[in-house]
Design a protein around this motif. Structure first.
Motif, short mmCIF file in Angstrom:
data_model
loop_
_atom_site.label_atom_id
_atom_site.label_comp_id
_atom_site.label_asym_id
_atom_site.label_seq_id
_atom_site.Cartn_x
_atom_site.Cartn_y
_atom_site.Cartn_z
N LEU A 158 -38.15 1.85 5.83
CA LEU A 158 -36.80 2.33 5.55
C LEU A 158 -35.93 1.28 4.87
CD1 LEU A 158 -36.17 4.20 8.91
CD2 LEU A 158 -36.72 5.22 6.72
N ARG A 184 -32.59 1.77 2.74
CA ARG A 184 -31.94 3.04 3.13
C ARG A 184 -31.21 2.82 4.45
NH1 ARG A 184 -37.18 6.44 3.19
NH2 ARG A 184 -35.87 8.14 3.94
N LEU A 232 -28.60 3.95 5.96
CA LEU A 232 -28.14 5.04 6.83
C LEU A 232 -29.32 5.66 7.58
CD1 LEU A 232 -25.44 6.65 4.56
CD2 LEU A 232 -25.17 5.00 6.39
N GLU A 233 -30.47 5.74 6.91
CA GLU A 233 -31.65 6.26 7.60
C GLU A 233 -32.10 5.31 8.70
OE1 GLU A 233 -31.21 6.88 4.49
OE2 GLU A 233 -32.17 8.74 3.87
N LEU A 270 -30.22 3.43 10.40
CA LEU A 270 -29.27 3.66 11.49
C LEU A 270 -29.75 4.81 12.37
CD1 LEU A 270 -25.44 3.79 10.94
CD2 LEU A 270 -26.53 5.47 12.35
N TRP A 287 -21.51 14.12 4.21
CA TRP A 287 -22.69 13.26 4.21
C TRP A 287 -23.68 13.69 3.13
CZ3 TRP A 287 -27.52 13.46 7.70
CH2 TRP A 287 -28.30 12.31 7.48
N LEU A 305 -21.50 8.88 5.57
CA LEU A 305 -22.08 9.19 6.88
C LEU A 305 -21.02 8.96 7.95
CD1 LEU A 305 -24.23 10.03 8.77
CD2 LEU A 305 -25.22 7.77 8.68
N VAL A 323 -22.53 1.79 5.54
CA VAL A 323 -22.62 1.61 6.98
C VAL A 323 -21.31 1.11 7.57
CG1 VAL A 323 -25.08 1.29 7.09
CG2 VAL A 323 -23.62 -0.65 6.64
N SER A 369 -19.46 4.08 8.41
CA SER A 369 -20.07 4.71 9.58
C SER A 369 -19.62 4.01 10.84
CB SER A 369 -21.60 4.65 9.49
OG SER A 369 -22.03 5.26 8.31
N ARG A 389 -30.01 17.73 4.63
CA ARG A 389 -28.67 17.43 4.14
C ARG A 389 -28.63 17.65 2.64
NH1 ARG A 389 -29.23 11.31 2.83
NH2 ARG A 389 -31.12 10.99 4.02
N THR A 399 -36.44 10.91 9.89
CA THR A 399 -36.08 9.92 8.88
C THR A 399 -37.33 9.39 8.17
OG1 THR A 399 -35.98 8.35 10.67
CG2 THR A 399 -33.90 9.08 9.79
N LEU A 400 -38.45 9.28 8.91
CA LEU A 400 -39.65 8.72 8.29
C LEU A 400 -40.39 9.76 7.44
CD1 LEU A 400 -41.38 6.44 10.93
CD2 LEU A 400 -40.14 5.78 8.88
#
Lengths: 543, 250, 387
Positions: A338, A341, A343-344, A346, C68, C74, C160, C163, C305, C345-346
């Motif tokens: 990741l 990235r 935000l991912e 996170l 987002w 985010l 971030v 966020s 998203r 996410t992965l």
């Protein structure tokens, strides 16, 4: 009835007689008197008992000290059958009787056969004052000191002469200071001339502290106009000094909170600050460190109880290894896919934090686990007007030590050089032969390991529960962002600034509102300086 | 001292800026006339990109003046405002909206009202349609109009970005290394394209490729260490001793 | 102007989605009210409320997706807007209790009587009127988002950092609402509601109506967001997401675009919260928990998203899964949720809908390429870009 009374008198006479012919022949008369006086404590109402206490005190005989102490503590009983008075201690539902003068055990009685000699607060004060006078002349300096302090707390004009006699004879410096204050306190409530009283006010004012303040306030209420200005000045002086000490105490609390924040944030300063990884499972690394301490202490408790004072020293490297390994696994297993990235990252690390929390909850249960303080971390000491607890002091020292070690590692070792190289220019570092994936993994493991040893320290002051980490994650991010990402010194300054700010807001706003205010201030601060207190500038950061 | 201001399109005087003690620009001064095509060369770290940042409002200078069209002080305005004034910028790395189609990229770049509500209720007019078609053919992307920008080749992205700048209808175009990573054929075509564009507006090109600059055949400014080293025709500049030492000699 | 905006908002997927949602708004209440309890198609009232709750979650996820998915912001504070909307509705419902509270005070809610308060705090005025409360449901979250966004976007707090400060914002609100002297019921929040608009809040009919209202709100929001993202405004929003500086240098005030989306999104979240509270019967400070906000993110991520129906599907799926899971294996729900974060996410970064759309697009491209090939015959030699 009359018969029984006569019989009992006879019995006591017999006992007295026996004693008379066996022991202390010379002291007999005095001791007999004392015993009678002690026995009289069981008769009559509170004010009569108080008179007896005063009479006992006049004898000046140190032998009566245990009896008076027992009276104040509510351990003095009268045997219903013969009105004899004894010290007692409870033993399997019964009471063991102890002779009030000799201190020997003389038998047991069912508690129903004894009546407790009741005390109220005013009687207790009388007893304490009497004891104070008695013990002032004790050969033991410790006893004298305590007596002087007792008198200082409950001054009476009656004790004044006693205190003056004692003061004249006193050689121990510490006892002398307290006695001087006790004398001044007693003097204030006596009818001595105003000149002496003024000197006394000065002495008490100089001593400071809450006790002096209440002494002076009490004196102020009954003082005449000549003394009032002096007392008021002394009170104001004490209050000023107290305010100063309170500010000092706040700084101390702030430093203490700051060190906790620093410990929690310092691992994050590596993973987030240096590597740019948003690790939401950082708090759980702290939690794992705390649980490692718990496990180490459990093993020590069951197998090697003698090593308990070493438990933290053993837990430190273990926690570092455990959390470092978990961090390594997370980096290799998830985060490395990741990079770039944030935000991912996170989200994924948040998922990891949920899993770790639930795992610990499943293994160790949802409730708080007990982690003990080794002896060198318990207790407190006074420094001027400050109360400093050992565990807080050690945590400050520890936080600074960890910070220094990390700084050294990053700036002075080949490993640190490689880390900095990779974070500054990955491609260049890689072409110089640095194995960038391993540097990433090790850096992340290092950050996690440091979170783990922070957990060892925090287990000393916080509840060790699966939610431990949750409490730190937002604060840690605030510290790192406030201090400036990528700057260890910024994290240090950020942690202590926020800690002290928090503690100074608390008295005015309350703990919760204080915290809210700090959060709002940080949010506003980030608007003003989006890159923190010590921001890197220039083109590089924009890329 | 300011007698040049009224006539010149862009006027920089004594502009300095430093990052953490490093002087990126050191009292930089130069002037661009209306309709001029100017090439800027200089070694790495000479301050070329920082200069563009200053002109487009991304970075504020520590000292110095930057005026556009005589009396518009650019140091007091932000990127969006400066773009609306008519200064377009092409980045070193082609920057287009990858998840939009080529057509949408141009539609967004079109010089129309740029407010939130104006865009919310925007409707394509025949004029806008025609304008986009025109630009599409100028940058040779007519047949890719419905493709996502992400699917374009590197050179095509560069052209799309230039097309977007055209749609913006700027009076001054700042172009950062437009031919980096292009084939020779593409480079030559880009030179022609830029010269075409410069007929109606001023263009400042930052470029390393000396051949490309020769193709353009325009006045050259050489920057080094944040200030102007030499200015003139390409032959004049490349003969300058200081330029050779600083740049060409390497 | 408005009509063109609305027309643009409808494409096939949206039409279908809106039709399905509105269909549900009719069918579920009908099956609940008009069928006998032992009828095989009968929907029990508790399920109506449960589904209604899912719909409000879906609306919250859609709101988050607007910022987002389409703008790259985010927000880890959307639960705060949701909770604020919920509190505004809760205050209205509290005032409706009137003298029926345990202490029988006609003006003060029970918790204020309990705290020995003598007067209604000023910020409780007006909440006895539904229209006022309804206005506050959108205004309060909207204002907070506007002020917060105004500062944050103007000073270009991005990625971030944004966020993290949105998370700090909801955390600060959480702490604040836990305080008794804030005047919102402290720890216990607002509960024991009786009536809404004069109807008994526990009644079957009211529950069915609340479900229908949630569905209609969701459908309307879907049309609104669809119109927004399909307009030029929406394209610029995506531009901001993908290449913020390019948008800026094209002359768009990025902060205004973000601010507008953020504020609209917060208002939608507020509406979701307002519909949520009467259906679950309570609002307390726990709704501000930062963990809640992050859960909304995962619903959106699971569904996809940057697509409009993705977050709706994601919210319903994840919460449905949560209901089933927590009933069957309560111990393991957090494992499942945590695993979902990691796996999505992965392996599913575009979410369910995004991945399906990707497949469909690729198939279409493949067909088109094949058709082109056939048209050009064997002479076609242009290599297809690998990207």
């Amino acid at each position: 009835m009359l018969m029984r009374l006569a019989y009992r008198s006879l019995q006591s006479l017999l006992v007295t007689f026996c004693l008379f012919i066996t022991v202390f022949a010379t002291d007999l008369r005095a001791e007999d008197d004392l015993r009678a006086m002690i026995n009289a404590l069981g008769e009559g109402n509170f004010s009569q008992t108080a008179k007896q206490v005063e009479a006992l005190a006049k004898t000046g005989d140190p032998k009566i000290v245990p009896a008076l102490e027992a009276l104040a503590a509510g351990d003095l009983y009268q045997r219903k059958s013969d009105k004899q008075v004894f010290l007692t201690k409870s033993s399997a539902g019964n009471l063991v009787l102890i002779d009030p003068l000799s201190g020997e055990e003389v038998g047991t009685e069912a508690s129903g056969a004894l009546a407790k000699i009741k005390v109220n607060n005013s009687l207790r004060r009388t007893v304490r004052a009497a004891l104070g006078g008695l013990t002032l002349m004790s050969p033991d300096a410790g006893v004298r000191l305590q007596a002087a302090q007792t008198l200082l707390r409950a001054p009476s004009a009656d004790a004044l002469e006693q205190v003056e006699t004692a003061l004249a004879a006193e050689t121990d410096g510490r006892v002398k200071t307290v006695l001087e204050r006790a004398r001044a306190a007693a003097l204030l409530v006596s009818d001595r001339p105003d000149g002496e009283k003024k000197a006394a006010i000065a002495i008490i004012g100089k001593a400071g502290g809450q006790d002096s303040l209440s002494l002076l306030s009490a004196a102020l209420a009954s003082a005449d106009d000549t003394l009032k200005p002096d007392i008021e000045a002394a009170i104001a002086d004490i209050q000023d000094r107290q305010a100063l000490w309170a500010a000092g105490q706040n700084v101390w609390y702030g430093l203490s909170l700051g060190s906790v924040l620093l410990l929690a944030a310092i691992g994050l300063a590596i993973t987030f600050g240096v590597m740019g990884i948003i690790n939401m499972a950082h708090g759980e690394m702290v939690m794992l460190g705390a649980y490692t301490t718990f496990v180490v202490q459990e093993v020590i408790r069951t197998s090697f109880p003698g090593l308990f004072d070493w438990s933290l020293a053993i837990a430190l490297p273990l926690a570092f290894l455990v959390t470092g390994a978990v961090g390594l696994a997370i980096e290799r297993g998830i985060i490395r896919f990741l990079y770039g990235r944030p935000l991912e990252t996170l989200l994924a690390t948040w998922g990891i934090s949920l899993i770790l929390q639930q795992a610990v909850r499943t293994i160790f249960g949802p409730t708080n686990r007990e982690v003990g303080n080794p002896s060198w971390m318990s207790g407190a000491f006074e420094l001027g007007g400050l109360t400093i607890t050992w565990n807080r002091l050690w945590i400050i020292v520890f936080a600074l030590a960890v910070f220094a070690a990390l700084l050294f590692l990053l700036k002075k070792t080949p490993m640190g050089l490689q880390m900095r190289a990779v974070t500054q220019n990955r491609r260049m570092a890689s072409s110089m032969g640095i194995r960038t994936p391993w540097v990433d993994a090790l850096t992340f493991a290092l950050g996690s390991g440091i979170a783990g040893i922070a957990g060892v320290a925090l287990s000393q002051i916080d509840n060790v529960s699966p939610n431990l980490g949750q409490g730190y994650i937002i604060d840690s991010f605030m510290v790192v962002v406030f201090g400036g990402v990528g700057n260890l010194w910024g994290t240090l300054v950020g942690a202590f600034t926020l800690g002290i700010l928090n503690k100074f807001l608390e008295p005015y706003a309350g703990a919760v509102l204080g915290k809210i205010l700090v959060l709002v201030l940080i949010i506003l601060f980030i608007q003003k300086r989006p890159r923190g207190l010590f921001a890197l500038k220039g083109r590089a950061v924009e890329a | 001292m300011n007698e040049k201001k009224p006539t010149s399109l862009l006027y920089l005087d004594g502009v300095s800026v430093s990052f953490d003690g490093f002087k990126a620009l050191n009292s930089l001064s130069f002037v661009i006339e209306p309709g001029e095509l100017r090439a800027i060369i200089g070694p790495n770290g000479a301050g070329k990109t920082t200069m563009m940042d200053i002109i487009t409002g991304k970075t504020r200078p520590d000292t110095g003046e930057v005026f556009f069209k005589g009396d518009i002080d650019l140091t007091k305005r932000d990127e969006a405002e400066i773009a609306q004034l008519g200064i377009g910028r092409k980045f070193q790395k082609p920057t287009v909206f990858e998840s939009h189609t080529v057509w949408d990229n141009l539609e967004l770049a079109l010089n129309r009202k740029r407010g939130v509500f104006a865009t919310l209720f925007y409707r394509m007019t025949p004029e806008d349609n025609a304008r986009i078609e025109e630009i599409l053919s100028t940058v040779r992307l007519s047949n890719r109009r419905n493709d996502l920008a992400a699917s374009l080749s590197h050179g095509q992205k560069q052209w799309l970005e230039i097309g977007m700048l055209l749609a913006q209808e700027p009076e001054l175009l700042l172009v950062d290394e437009p031919v980096a990573g292009m084939t020779d054929a593409e480079t030559a075509e880009t030179a022609i394209l830029l010269k075409e564009i410069a007929r109606t507006r001023s263009v400042v090109v930052v470029e390393h490729d000396m051949g490309f600059i020769r193709d353009l055949g325009v006045k050259v400014t050489c920057l080094a260490e944040g200030s102007v080293l030499a200015e003139g025709s390409i032959d004049f500049v490349s003969a300058d001793q200081k330029v050779i030492e600083n740049y060409l000699g390497r | 102007m408005i009509t063109s905006f609305l027309l643009k908002s409808f494409d096939r997927t949206i039409v279908i989605a809106v039709a399905v949602i509105l269909g549900l708004a009719l069918i579920v209440p009908a099956l609940n009210l008009l069928t006998a309890p032992d009828h095989p198609l009968h929907v029990p009232t508790y399920l109506v409320s449960l589904f209604g709750k899912y719909l409000t979650y879906a609306l919250l996820a859609l709101a988050l997706d607007l910022v987002w998915g389409f703008c790259g912001i985010l927000s880890l504070g959307h639960a705060a807007f949701f909770a604020l909307g919920g509190y505004a509705m809760g205050m209205y419902l509290m005032r409706q209790i009137g003298a029926r509270g345990s202490y029988g005070n006609p003006l003060l809610p029970d918790f204020m009587v309990f705290l020995n308060w003598k007067e209604l705090p000023w910020f409780w005025y007006g909440f006895d009127m539904f229209w006022f409360a309804a206005l506050m449901v959108v205004l309060v979250p909207g204002m907070l988002a506007f002020v917060f966004g105004w500062f944050a976007f103007r000073s270009r707090v991005n990625g971030v950092y944004l966020s993290i400060i949105t998370q700090a914002m909801t955390f600060a609100l959480l702490l604040a609402f836990f305080r008794n002297d804030m005047g919102f019921g402290g720890n216990n929040g607002l509960t024991d509601f009786k009536d809404i608009l004069g109807f008994n809040i526990q009644a079957q009919g009211t529950r069915a109506a609340l479900f229908a209202a949630s569905a209609v709100a969701l459908a309307l929001s879907l049309i609104l967001t669809s119109g927004m993202v399909r307009s030029k405004y929406g394209k610029i929003l995506v531009g901001v997401r993908d290449a913020e500086s390019r948008t800026r240098f094209l002359g768009y005030r990025v902060e205004h675009f973000k601010l507008f989306a953020f504020t609209i999104s917060a208002m939608m979240a507020g509406v979701a919260g307002a519909l949520y509270v009467p259906q679950v019967g309570i609002i307390n400070p726990g709704e501000f928990d930062p963990a809640n906000s992050i859960e909304v993110v995962i619903w959106t991520a699971v569904g996809g998203r940057g697509t409009l129906i993705g977050p709706i599907i994601g919210a319903v799926l994840v919460n449905g899964g949560k209901s089933v899971f927590t009933a069957a294996f309560p111990e393991f729900w957090l494992f499942a949720l945590g695993g979902l974060f990691v796996l999505v996410t992965l392996f599913l970064p575009k979410g369910i809908v995004g991945t399906l759309q990707g497949w469909r697009a690729r198939r279409k491209e493949y067909r088109k390429a094949a058709a082109d090939e056939a048209a050009r015959g064997q002479t076609a030699a242009e290599p297809v870009a690998a990207e």
